[in-house]
Design a protein around this motif. Sequence first.
Motif, short mmCIF file in Angstrom:
data_model
loop_
_atom_site.label_atom_id
_atom_site.label_comp_id
_atom_site.label_asym_id
_atom_site.label_seq_id
_atom_site.Cartn_x
_atom_site.Cartn_y
_atom_site.Cartn_z
N ALA A 132 -0.12 2.26 -6.03
CA ALA A 132 0.06 0.87 -6.45
C ALA A 132 1.04 0.16 -5.52
N LEU A 133 2.14 0.83 -5.22
CA LEU A 133 3.13 0.26 -4.32
C LEU A 133 2.56 0.08 -2.92
N GLN A 134 1.72 1.02 -2.49
CA GLN A 134 1.06 0.89 -1.18
C GLN A 134 0.32 -0.45 -1.07
N GLN A 135 -0.37 -0.84 -2.14
CA GLN A 135 -1.11 -2.10 -2.12
C GLN A 135 -0.17 -3.31 -2.22
N MET A 136 0.90 -3.18 -2.98
CA MET A 136 1.87 -4.27 -3.10
C MET A 136 2.53 -4.57 -1.76
N MET A 137 2.55 -3.58 -0.89
CA MET A 137 3.17 -3.76 0.42
C MET A 137 2.30 -4.58 1.37
N MET A 142 7.25 8.75 4.73
CA MET A 142 7.20 7.55 3.88
C MET A 142 8.51 6.77 3.90
N LEU A 143 9.62 7.49 3.87
CA LEU A 143 10.92 6.84 3.77
C LEU A 143 11.23 5.99 4.99
N TYR A 144 11.15 6.59 6.18
CA TYR A 144 11.55 5.87 7.39
C TYR A 144 10.53 4.82 7.80
N TRP A 191 6.35 -11.65 -1.13
CA TRP A 191 6.01 -10.60 -2.11
C TRP A 191 5.84 -9.27 -1.39
N MET A 192 5.14 -9.29 -0.28
CA MET A 192 4.89 -8.05 0.47
C MET A 192 6.16 -7.50 1.09
N ALA A 193 7.01 -8.38 1.61
CA ALA A 193 8.27 -7.94 2.22
C ALA A 193 9.17 -7.27 1.19
N LEU A 194 9.26 -7.86 0.00
CA LEU A 194 10.07 -7.26 -1.07
C LEU A 194 9.51 -5.92 -1.52
N SER A 195 8.18 -5.80 -1.53
CA SER A 195 7.56 -4.53 -1.92
C SER A 195 7.85 -3.43 -0.90
N CYS A 196 7.83 -3.79 0.38
CA CYS A 196 8.19 -2.82 1.43
C CYS A 196 9.62 -2.33 1.24
N ALA A 197 10.52 -3.26 0.89
CA ALA A 197 11.91 -2.87 0.65
C ALA A 197 12.03 -1.98 -0.58
N ALA A 198 11.24 -2.26 -1.62
CA ALA A 198 11.29 -1.46 -2.85
C ALA A 198 10.78 -0.04 -2.62
N ALA A 199 9.95 0.15 -1.60
CA ALA A 199 9.41 1.49 -1.32
C ALA A 199 10.50 2.47 -0.89
N VAL A 200 11.58 1.97 -0.32
CA VAL A 200 12.64 2.86 0.18
C VAL A 200 13.33 3.60 -0.97
N PRO A 201 13.87 2.91 -1.99
CA PRO A 201 14.48 3.66 -3.11
C PRO A 201 13.45 4.45 -3.93
N PHE A 202 12.21 3.97 -3.98
CA PHE A 202 11.17 4.71 -4.70
C PHE A 202 11.00 6.10 -4.12
N VAL A 203 10.85 6.20 -2.81
CA VAL A 203 10.67 7.50 -2.16
C VAL A 203 11.94 8.33 -2.29
N ARG A 256 17.24 19.82 -7.55
CA ARG A 256 16.83 19.42 -6.21
C ARG A 256 17.99 18.76 -5.48
N ASP A 257 17.99 18.92 -4.17
CA ASP A 257 18.94 18.21 -3.32
C ASP A 257 18.41 16.79 -3.14
N PRO A 258 19.12 15.74 -3.62
CA PRO A 258 18.59 14.37 -3.56
C PRO A 258 18.40 13.85 -2.14
N THR A 259 19.13 14.39 -1.17
CA THR A 259 19.01 13.90 0.20
C THR A 259 17.77 14.42 0.90
N SER A 260 17.27 15.58 0.50
CA SER A 260 16.10 16.15 1.16
C SER A 260 14.90 16.31 0.24
N GLY A 261 15.15 16.28 -1.07
CA GLY A 261 14.07 16.49 -2.02
C GLY A 261 13.68 17.94 -2.19
N ASN A 262 14.43 18.88 -1.56
CA ASN A 262 14.11 20.30 -1.63
C ASN A 262 14.92 21.00 -2.70
#
Length: 482
Positions: A261-266, A320-322, A419-431, A458-464
Motif C-alpha cells: 500500500a505504501l509502495q503505491q502511495m509513494m 528499502m530503507l536507503y 502527497w507522494m513526497a510525504l509518503s516517500c518520507a513515511a517509508a523510512v520509519p516504516f522500514v 531483535r536488534d532495532p538497528t539491523s532487524g536481526n
Amino acid sequence: MFESKIRGKTLKRIMATCCATSFCMYGYDAGVLGGVQTTEPFHRAMGYPTGTYVIPMIASSYTLAAAVCSLMVTMVGMPLGRRNCILLGNLLVIIGASLQASSWSVAQIIVARIICGFGIGFISCSVPTYQAEMSTEIKERGPQVAVTCVFLVAGAALAYWVDFGFTSMTNQASWRLPIGFQIIFAIIGSVGMFILPDTPRWYYAKGYINDPAVQSTKQDIISSIKLEEDNNSDFNILDLIWDRSYLRAGRRIRISFMILALQQMMGINLSVYYSTVIFAQVGLSPFLTKLLAAIMNTLFAAGTIPLVYTIEKVGRRNVMLYSAIVLTICMSIFVAMISLPNPSASTQWIAVAAIFVYNIVFGYGWIGVCWLYGPEIAPLKLRHAGAAAGAFGEWLFSFITVFAGGIALENVGWKIWLWMALSCAAAVPFVWFLCPETSGKTLEEIDFIFTKIGSQNRDPTSGNLTSHDLTEKVTVTVVEKV
C-alpha cells in the motif's frame, strides 16, 4: 494430486519463464493504456467521452477489480493452490484483453478491464508465493523474485515503446493492437504453468505429498506446520488490529498489506499510468512527452536489474530503507521545480532528471523487495493470505492513486506530488521499525523472527536476532529433527 514429470533445471527454467511472462504481462497491462488514452482514434472509439472522471475510471477499473480479487484469494487461495490461481489468472486476462481490443464503448472497455483486473489479481497474489515456495536454496529466493520483477517493470516499458510506435498511426489499429498484444504473454504463461506442479509446501500443507525429491526440506516444513498447530494458529480477524498471538500472524499480514500500500502511495503507478500527462504539465512538446515517457519507463525497468545481484548481499531491509531516503530527496526536488510559477528550460529539465532518478531508484528499492517480503514473512498455512493482503494493498491504493490522482492532475496539478513526497518520507520509519531482515534465512526460520520471543529480542538497528536467540533457534530445530 497433479504429478509432473518435469524435474531439476528444466522445471526451474520453465517456472522462471512462466512467472516472468505473467508478471511482464501484468506490467504491460499497467502501462499500455497510458500511451493510447489521449489519442484521437481511442476517443473516437469510446464516443468522445466528456468529464474528468471517465478516462481515470477506465484506467483504474482494472486495479479496483484486482483489489477485490486479492480479497477473494484469501478464501480460495489455499483450496485452489498457487499453480491453479496463476492458470485462472492467465485465462481471465485472455478473455479480458480480447474484449478490450474489440471495445466500441466506455461500458465495454470498463467491463473488459474488470475481467483483466481479476486475472491480474490472481497472478499478482500467486506468482511471488509460488516462486518463494519453489526455492530449494535460501539464496535463490531473493534473486528469483527480483528477476520476475525486472520483467514486471520491463512490461510497462515495453508497453510505452509499443504505444510510441503505433500511436503515429491514425486508424483503430493504433490502440487495439497494443492492447491485444498482452494475450501472447497470457498464452505463454498458461502453457508453461499447465505442465508445472504446485509447490512442495502447498502439497505438505494439504497433506498430499510424499515425494523423495523434497525430503531435504521436509522436516523444516513439518516443524513449521507443527509450530502453527501447537500455538493455535487459527487466524482471528482482530489480530490485524492488535496481535497478541505467539506466531504474530496478524502482524505479519498487516505488514504485507502496508508495504505494498505504501509502495503505491509513494507515487509509482501514478508515474507509470500518466507518464505522458506528467511531461505535458512540465511544459514539454507532445512528441517529447511520448518519447520521454518511454525512456522513463525503460530506466524504471533498468533500475530493477541490479537488485538481482545485490538483494542477498545488501539485504531486504537496507535496500528499502536507503532507497526510500533517496526517493524522498528526488520527489522533493521534482515538486520544487514544477511548482515554480515561471518555469524555465533549466527547471523543466531538472524536474525531468529528478523524476528519471526517482524511477530508477524506485525500480531498485521498492519493486522486487516488496513483492517478495510479504510472502516470505507469512506463516505457511496463511502464506496465500499474506500474499493476497499485499496484493490487496497494492491494488486498492493503486486504484486510489490512479483514479483520484488522474483527476487531481487535471484539477490541482503539481500539488498532488506533495502527497507522494510525504509518503516517500513515511517509508523510512516504516522500514526501520516494522521490517526485520529476512535475507539468508529459510521460510521456516523467518517464522521464528516474528514469534513473541523473536520479535522481542531483535536488534532495532539491523532487524536481526541476537546471537543467543539464533542459538536457541538452532537448538530447537535440532531437537525437533531428533
